[in-house]
Design a protein around this motif. Structure first.
Motif, PDB file in Angstrom:
ATOM      1  N   SER A  44       0.834  -1.202   0.000  1.00  0.00           N
ATOM      2  CA  SER A  44       0.000   0.000   0.000  1.00  0.00           C
ATOM      3  C   SER A  44       0.869   1.253   0.000  1.00  0.00           C
ATOM      4  N   THR A  45       1.808   1.285  -0.943  1.00  0.00           N
ATOM      5  CA  THR A  45       2.778   2.378  -1.015  1.00  0.00           C
ATOM      6  C   THR A  45       2.850   2.910  -2.435  1.00  0.00           C
ATOM      7  N   ALA A  46       2.948   4.233  -2.527  1.00  0.00           N
ATOM      8  CA  ALA A  46       3.207   4.893  -3.807  1.00  0.00           C
ATOM      9  C   ALA A  46       4.625   5.446  -3.739  1.00  0.00           C
ATOM     10  N   VAL A  47       5.450   5.137  -4.729  1.00  0.00           N
ATOM     11  CA  VAL A  47       6.841   5.591  -4.758  1.00  0.00           C
ATOM     12  C   VAL A  47       6.969   6.645  -5.857  1.00  0.00           C
ATOM     13  N   LEU A  48       7.378   7.855  -5.459  1.00  0.00           N
ATOM     14  CA  LEU A  48       7.567   8.950  -6.393  1.00  0.00           C
ATOM     15  C   LEU A  48       9.042   9.301  -6.416  1.00  0.00           C
ATOM     16  N   GLY A  49       9.666   9.161  -7.578  1.00  0.00           N
ATOM     17  CA  GLY A  49      11.100   9.419  -7.682  1.00  0.00           C
ATOM     18  C   GLY A  49      11.444  10.127  -8.967  1.00  0.00           C
ATOM     19  N   PRO A  50      12.740  10.251  -9.243  1.00  0.00           N
ATOM     20  CA  PRO A  50      13.181  10.915 -10.483  1.00  0.00           C
ATOM     21  C   PRO A  50      12.628  10.199 -11.710  1.00  0.00           C
ATOM     22  N   LEU A  51      12.569  10.903 -12.809  1.00  0.00           N
ATOM     23  CA  LEU A  51      12.053  10.343 -14.049  1.00  0.00           C
ATOM     24  C   LEU A  51      12.854   9.108 -14.430  1.00  0.00           C
ATOM     25  N   ALA A  52      12.157   8.010 -14.666  1.00  0.00           N
ATOM     26  CA  ALA A  52      12.805   6.752 -15.031  1.00  0.00           C
ATOM     27  C   ALA A  52      13.478   6.889 -16.393  1.00  0.00           C
ATOM     28  N   THR A  53      14.511   6.096 -16.606  1.00  0.00           N
ATOM     29  CA  THR A  53      15.242   6.135 -17.867  1.00  0.00           C
ATOM     30  C   THR A  53      14.344   5.756 -19.035  1.00  0.00           C
ATOM     31  N   TYR A  54      13.504   4.757 -18.845  1.00  0.00           N
ATOM     32  CA  TYR A  54      12.604   4.286 -19.887  1.00  0.00           C
ATOM     33  C   TYR A  54      11.177   4.355 -19.390  1.00  0.00           C
ATOM     34  N   ALA A  55      10.241   4.604 -20.288  1.00  0.00           N
ATOM     35  CA  ALA A  55       8.825   4.594 -19.940  1.00  0.00           C
ATOM     36  C   ALA A  55       8.398   3.150 -19.725  1.00  0.00           C
ATOM     37  N   GLU A  56       7.865   2.862 -18.569  1.00  0.00           N
ATOM     38  CA  GLU A  56       7.398   1.518 -18.238  1.00  0.00           C
ATOM     39  C   GLU A  56       5.875   1.496 -18.302  1.00  0.00           C
ATOM     40  N   PRO A  57       5.279   0.359 -18.662  1.00  0.00           N
ATOM     41  CA  PRO A  57       3.827   0.317 -18.811  1.00  0.00           C
ATOM     42  C   PRO A  57       3.056   0.490 -17.502  1.00  0.00           C
ATOM     43  N   HIS A  58       3.626   0.127 -16.355  1.00  0.00           N
ATOM     44  CA  HIS A  58       2.893   0.206 -15.097  1.00  0.00           C
ATOM     45  C   HIS A  58       3.356   1.362 -14.221  1.00  0.00           C
ATOM     46  N   CYS A  59       4.037   2.314 -14.811  1.00  0.00           N
ATOM     47  CA  CYS A  59       4.497   3.505 -14.093  1.00  0.00           C
ATOM     48  C   CYS A  59       3.857   4.727 -14.734  1.00  0.00           C
ATOM     49  N   TYR A  60       3.797   5.791 -13.975  1.00  0.00           N
ATOM     50  CA  TYR A  60       3.188   7.026 -14.456  1.00  0.00           C
ATOM     51  C   TYR A  60       4.209   8.147 -14.383  1.00  0.00           C
ATOM     52  N   ASP A  61       4.390   8.839 -15.484  1.00  0.00           N
ATOM     53  CA  ASP A  61       5.287   9.988 -15.526  1.00  0.00           C
ATOM     54  C   ASP A  61       4.471  11.227 -15.164  1.00  0.00           C
ATOM     55  N   LEU A  62       4.988  12.032 -14.244  1.00  0.00           N
ATOM     56  CA  LEU A  62       4.258  13.204 -13.779  1.00  0.00           C
ATOM     57  C   LEU A  62       5.090  14.468 -13.966  1.00  0.00           C
ATOM     58  N   CYS A  63       4.412  15.574 -14.253  1.00  0.00           N
ATOM     59  CA  CYS A  63       5.078  16.872 -14.325  1.00  0.00           C
ATOM     60  C   CYS A  63       5.311  17.360 -12.892  1.00  0.00           C
ATOM     61  N   GLU A  64       6.022  18.465 -12.764  1.00  0.00           N
ATOM     62  CA  GLU A  64       6.360  18.982 -11.434  1.00  0.00           C
ATOM     63  C   GLU A  64       5.109  19.325 -10.628  1.00  0.00           C
ATOM     64  N   GLN A  65       4.122  19.943 -11.271  1.00  0.00           N
ATOM     65  CA  GLN A  65       2.896  20.329 -10.570  1.00  0.00           C
ATOM     66  C   GLN A  65       2.150  19.111 -10.034  1.00  0.00           C
ATOM     67  N   HIS A  66       1.974  18.096 -10.859  1.00  0.00           N
ATOM     68  CA  HIS A  66       1.232  16.919 -10.418  1.00  0.00           C
ATOM     69  C   HIS A  66       2.034  16.074  -9.430  1.00  0.00           C
ATOM     70  N   ALA A  67       3.355  16.075  -9.536  1.00  0.00           N
ATOM     71  CA  ALA A  67       4.182  15.351  -8.573  1.00  0.00           C
ATOM     72  C   ALA A  67       4.084  16.007  -7.194  1.00  0.00           C
TER      73      ALA A  67
END
Length: 146
Positions: A44-67
């Motif tokens: 039950s954890t959400a991990v928010l970190g630096p932009l991943a090197t590759y886009a993964e299908p089960h990850c979400y890329d967020l802009c600064e405002q939404h992060a």
């Protein structure tokens, strides 16, 4: 309208300083992604970190405002990993790899292009030696018709 590098945006094309742009995964958001969000459902954890090197299908890329405004369901925990102050540029290894690739491409002899309508010759493919006890897959090597 111009991008962060100062170049004017033309025809709706988005420009970025480093590499290809990945946009925020939130609908209707056209900002560049700066962070990657991953859910660990078992914990039950959400991990928010630096932009991943590759886009993964089960990850979400967020802009600064939404992060920054990220909220999670009640009972969940958010782990915010350290974000770099500036985006990482190409390092010496990246530049050496690029230079080596360019040198390798330049050293190859140019292949003569076939005349229009002429078939090209392909090297013959050899069937792999059957391994003892190995199950044959569903793919086969087909020889080019003569």
């Amino acid at each position: 309208m111009s991008c962060r590098c100062g170049a004017p945006a033309r025809g709706g094309v988005v420009c970025d300083v480093v590499g290809a742009i990945r946009l925020c995964s939130r609908s209707a958001c056209r900002n560049s992604a700066v962070a990657t969000l991953t859910y660990v459902y078992a914990d039950s954890t959400a991990v928010l970190g630096p932009l991943a090197t590759y886009a993964e299908p089960h990850c979400y890329d967020l802009c600064e405002q939404h992060a920054d405004s990220l909220t999670v369901p009640r009972g969940w925990e958010v782990m915010r990993l350290a974000m770099p102050a500036t985006p990482a540029g190409p390092g010496p290894d990246d530049l050496l790899a690029l230079a080596n690739a360019v040198r390798e491409a330049a050293s190859r002899p140019a292949a003569a292009e076939p005349a229009k309508g002429q078939r090209t010759l392909h090297p013959a493919l050899e069937a792999p030696a059957p391994a003892e006890g190995a199950r044959r897959g569903h793919l086969r090597v087909l020889r080019e018709p003569s």
